[in-house]
Design a protein around this motif. Structure first.
Motif, PDB file in Angstrom:
ATOM      1  N   ILE A 168       9.655   4.447  22.511  1.00 55.76           N
ATOM      2  CA  ILE A 168      10.274   6.183  23.025  1.00 55.76           C
ATOM      3  C   ILE A 168       9.166   7.053  22.428  1.00 55.76           C
ATOM      4  O   ILE A 168       9.864   7.606  22.654  1.00 55.76           O
ATOM      5  CB  ILE A 168      11.720   5.437  23.621  1.00 55.76           C
ATOM      6  CG1 ILE A 168      12.126   4.937  24.674  1.00 55.76           C
ATOM      7  CG2 ILE A 168      12.067   7.463  23.516  1.00 55.76           C
ATOM      8  CD1 ILE A 168      13.145   4.819  25.270  1.00 55.76           C
TER       9      ILE A 168
ATOM     10  N   PHE B 240       3.405  12.287  23.900  1.00 57.44           N
ATOM     11  CA  PHE B 240       3.637  12.962  25.325  1.00 57.44           C
ATOM     12  C   PHE B 240       3.382  14.611  25.073  1.00 57.44           C
ATOM     13  O   PHE B 240       2.963  15.762  25.542  1.00 57.44           O
ATOM     14  CB  PHE B 240       5.284  13.525  25.924  1.00 57.44           C
ATOM     15  CG  PHE B 240       5.311  11.759  26.716  1.00 57.44           C
ATOM     16  CD1 PHE B 240       4.230  12.357  28.038  1.00 57.44           C
ATOM     17  CD2 PHE B 240       6.018  11.307  27.380  1.00 57.44           C
ATOM     18  CE1 PHE B 240       3.921  11.217  28.968  1.00 57.44           C
ATOM     19  CE2 PHE B 240       6.268   9.955  28.202  1.00 57.44           C
ATOM     20  CZ  PHE B 240       5.316  10.117  28.821  1.00 57.44           C
ATOM     21  N   GLU B 241       4.244  15.081  23.193  1.00 58.61           N
ATOM     22  CA  GLU B 241       4.377  16.099  23.309  1.00 58.61           C
ATOM     23  C   GLU B 241       2.684  16.780  22.455  1.00 58.61           C
ATOM     24  O   GLU B 241       2.996  18.215  22.918  1.00 58.61           O
ATOM     25  CB  GLU B 241       5.177  16.792  21.574  1.00 58.61           C
ATOM     26  CG  GLU B 241       6.174  16.216  22.318  1.00 58.61           C
ATOM     27  CD  GLU B 241       7.639  17.073  21.120  1.00 58.61           C
ATOM     28  OE1 GLU B 241       7.125  17.614  20.331  1.00 58.61           O
ATOM     29  OE2 GLU B 241       8.735  16.642  21.782  1.00 58.61           O
TER      30      GLU B 241
ATOM     31  N   ILE C  28      14.023   9.345  27.575  1.00 59.06           N
ATOM     32  CA  ILE C  28      13.471  10.415  26.323  1.00 59.06           C
ATOM     33  C   ILE C  28      13.836  11.459  26.157  1.00 59.06           C
ATOM     34  O   ILE C  28      13.945  11.688  27.595  1.00 59.06           O
ATOM     35  CB  ILE C  28      11.342  10.975  27.064  1.00 59.06           C
ATOM     36  CG1 ILE C  28      10.440   9.436  27.611  1.00 59.06           C
ATOM     37  CG2 ILE C  28      10.577  12.156  27.312  1.00 59.06           C
ATOM     38  CD1 ILE C  28       9.923   9.089  26.124  1.00 59.06           C
ATOM     39  N   ALA C  29      14.032  12.312  25.865  1.00 53.59           N
ATOM     40  CA  ALA C  29      14.840  13.364  25.405  1.00 53.59           C
ATOM     41  C   ALA C  29      14.384  14.774  26.151  1.00 53.59           C
ATOM     42  O   ALA C  29      12.777  14.814  26.311  1.00 53.59           O
ATOM     43  CB  ALA C  29      15.159  13.768  24.342  1.00 53.59           C
TER      44      ALA C  29
ATOM     45  N   GLU D 227       6.804  10.132  23.097  1.00 52.93           N
ATOM     46  CA  GLU D 227       7.952  11.611  22.672  1.00 52.93           C
ATOM     47  C   GLU D 227       6.429  11.852  21.858  1.00 52.93           C
ATOM     48  O   GLU D 227       6.034  12.909  22.731  1.00 52.93           O
ATOM     49  CB  GLU D 227       9.040  11.431  22.168  1.00 52.93           C
ATOM     50  CG  GLU D 227       9.933  11.084  22.848  1.00 52.93           C
ATOM     51  CD  GLU D 227      11.892  10.855  22.202  1.00 52.93           C
ATOM     52  OE1 GLU D 227      12.441  11.004  23.029  1.00 52.93           O
ATOM     53  OE2 GLU D 227      11.631  11.155  20.984  1.00 52.93           O
TER      54      GLU D 227
ATOM     55  N   ARG E  97       9.065  19.793  25.972  1.00 51.83           N
ATOM     56  CA  ARG E  97       7.613  20.710  25.277  1.00 51.83           C
ATOM     57  C   ARG E  97       5.874  20.057  26.375  1.00 51.83           C
ATOM     58  O   ARG E  97       4.911  20.180  25.847  1.00 51.83           O
ATOM     59  CB  ARG E  97       7.510  19.843  23.707  1.00 51.83           C
ATOM     60  CG  ARG E  97       8.716  20.572  23.436  1.00 51.83           C
ATOM     61  CD  ARG E  97       8.552  20.155  21.534  1.00 51.83           C
ATOM     62  NE  ARG E  97       9.320  20.722  20.895  1.00 51.83           N
ATOM     63  CZ  ARG E  97       9.942  20.445  19.874  1.00 51.83           C
ATOM     64  NH1 ARG E  97       9.536  19.926  19.638  1.00 51.83           N
ATOM     65  NH2 ARG E  97      10.696  21.335  18.888  1.00 51.83           N
TER      66      ARG E  97
ATOM     67  N   ARG F  73      14.151  18.216  25.156  1.00 53.53           N
ATOM     68  CA  ARG F  73      13.379  18.284  24.516  1.00 53.53           C
ATOM     69  C   ARG F  73      12.173  17.599  24.618  1.00 53.53           C
ATOM     70  O   ARG F  73      10.875  18.948  25.273  1.00 53.53           O
ATOM     71  CB  ARG F  73      13.840  18.858  23.188  1.00 53.53           C
ATOM     72  CG  ARG F  73      13.762  19.551  22.178  1.00 53.53           C
ATOM     73  CD  ARG F  73      14.620  20.093  21.778  1.00 53.53           C
ATOM     74  NE  ARG F  73      13.500  19.124  20.046  1.00 53.53           N
ATOM     75  CZ  ARG F  73      13.286  19.561  19.204  1.00 53.53           C
ATOM     76  NH1 ARG F  73      13.593  21.206  18.890  1.00 53.53           N
ATOM     77  NH2 ARG F  73      12.588  19.282  17.579  1.00 53.53           N
ATOM     78  N   THR F  74      11.695  16.971  25.124  1.00 48.91           N
ATOM     79  CA  THR F  74      10.341  16.530  24.876  1.00 48.91           C
ATOM     80  C   THR F  74       9.676  16.768  25.907  1.00 48.91           C
ATOM     81  O   THR F  74       8.543  17.357  25.975  1.00 48.91           O
ATOM     82  CB  THR F  74      10.041  14.727  24.037  1.00 48.91           C
ATOM     83  OG1 THR F  74      10.732  14.551  23.192  1.00 48.91           O
ATOM     84  CG2 THR F  74       8.424  14.340  24.922  1.00 48.91           C
TER      85      THR F  74
END
Lengths: 293, 130
Positions: A70, A77-78, B85-86, A74, B92, B88-89
């Protein structure tokens, strides 16, 4: 440009997020989708006398991997990447092969697993088995250089080893598909000592000339794509000379075609692919002859 | 007539949890195990609500969500993101894709970070479709 997928296989031994991050240059070659795979080896959770199947242990290992994935996902993904993940229980080899098929990946990235006595003897066979059964190229990734530094751009200066087999022709074609991230290709052919059958200097020089011409033709293919290329001939034992060339020419990776022979045959014939997988200090990109380009 | 809710997740435990919550609250669950099948089921079944994960095989929830919101016939279906998954992520990542040339998409109707209580999920579903 086609959106390509890479399968990143990690047992959380050798390959961590920094290894994956160092491969992000691959995005310029169309790799915008990363799939993580962690295989919980069956013997870690298998039945024990008096305890049965270790379900709690499986849950613990799954969740540990999940927390890591995870966090990695993250970050990717960003950066605008597409990400998928698999955490499965079983034997690594069939799981790697089935995930590669399920996701239709274009490249498999693995590390070197810690080896027991049996694996020490047959080391590298897992990678060769993948190459034989999936026809997907495998990058055996060693992202820490012998100097202790991280190999930040493994595709920047690859050493392409050529033996003029159909597999090495495929390796040339496959490497060209990374043209956006290649800076310079070092094309190398090793003339084995056995090839010096003749004592005639003329014949030996002809052999040199013929191989050098072939190398130059390969260099031209890269130069046509705007990639700088140089060619070198070495003489001696193939694997040792490839390693020597890689050091002398400051290569960041070694690329080789593989025959697709059974892993055991490859091992007993002492193939270059086996030795690269097992002993080379640099990442090795192994391209099977059956690769679909 | 009972409303139909499409749940998209690759984790069988989560699927079972969501399915139970939905059934106990009088909804009909439809199940897909990745973004790719999820999207195709959304097109075929036109559910009243979609509950979806983000990190999934074949196609992630990031892409699936974007495709849902880009599709005229699907964009009005409310979506609950249920993920590790957060939030915010997620937002974004959508912004990152927009920067790469895709157009912006609206935020999901609800975002729930795993784990969630059954009552909390049931309440969120109810607020969105009843």
């Amino acid at each position: 440009m086609k959106n390509k997928k890479l399968l990143f296989v990690t047992q959380f031994e050798e390959l961590w997020f920094d290894a994956l991050q160092s491969l992000m240059d691959l995005r310029k070659a169309g790799f915008n989708h990363a799939v993580f795979l962690h295989v919980i080896e069956r013997d870690k959770v298998a039945m024990r006398r008096g305890k049965g199947y270790l379900k709690d242990e499986e849950v613990k290992l799954r969740e540990m991997a999940n927390v890591r994935f995870i966090d990695w996902a993250e970050s990717l993904f960003e950066q605008g990447m597409e990400v998928g993940a698999y955490i499965v229980v079983g034997n690594p080899l069939p799981k790697i092969i089935s995930t590669a098929e399920e996701e239709e990946v274009d490249l498999i990235v693995t590390g070197r697993h810690k080896q027991g006595k049996f694996e020490e003897l047959y080391g590298g066979s897992e990678t060769l088995e993948i190459l034989e059964r999936t026809s997907t190229p495998v990058l055996v990734y060693k992202y820490m250089l012998p100097s202790g530094k991280v190999n930040e751009r493994p595709f920047e200066r690859p050493l392409l080893t050529l033996d003029w087999s159909p597999a090495s022709e495929k390796a040339v074609e496959y490497l060209i598909s990374f043209k956006n991230i290649l800076k310079k290709v070092v094309a190398v052919h090793v003339i084995g000592e056995k090839e010096f059958k003749s004592t005639s200097a003329m014949e030996i020089q002809s052999l040199r000339k013929e191989n050098k011409q072939k190398l130059e033709e390969v260099c031209l293919l890269f130069e046509k794509e705007g990639i700088e290329a140089e060619s070198h001939l070495y003489v001696g034992s193939t694997f040792e000379q490839i390693e020597k060339a890689a050091t002398e020419r400051e290569a960041t990776m070694i690329v080789a075609g593989t025959t697709g022979k059974s892993p055991l045959k490859e091992i007993f014939l002492g193939s270059v692919a086996t030795k690269l997988t097992k002993h080379s200090m640099l990442p090795s990109l192994l391209v099977p002859a059956r690769v679909n380009l | 007539m009972s409303k139909r809710v499409l749940a998209v997740d690759d984790d069988p435990d989560i699927v079972m949890f969501v399915k139970t919550v939905l059934e106990e609250n009088g909804y009909i669950p439809l199940i897909a195990k990745n973004g790719e099948t999820g999207l195709s089921m959304a097109r075929d079944e036109s559910p009243d609500l979609i509950i979806m994960d983000v990190l999934m095989p074949r196609q992630s929830g990031i892409r699936m969500y974007r495709e849902l919101k880009d599709d005229e016939t699907l964009r009005n279906i409310p979506v609950i993101i249920l993920s590790g998954i957060a939030r915010r992520t997620f937002l974004r990542s959508q912004e990152a894709l927009s920067e790469f040339g895709d157009h912006p998409v609206p935020e999901p109707e609800a975002y729930m970070e795993k784990p969630v209580e059954p009552a909390e999920l049931a309440e969120t579903v109810k607020n969105l479709i009843d």
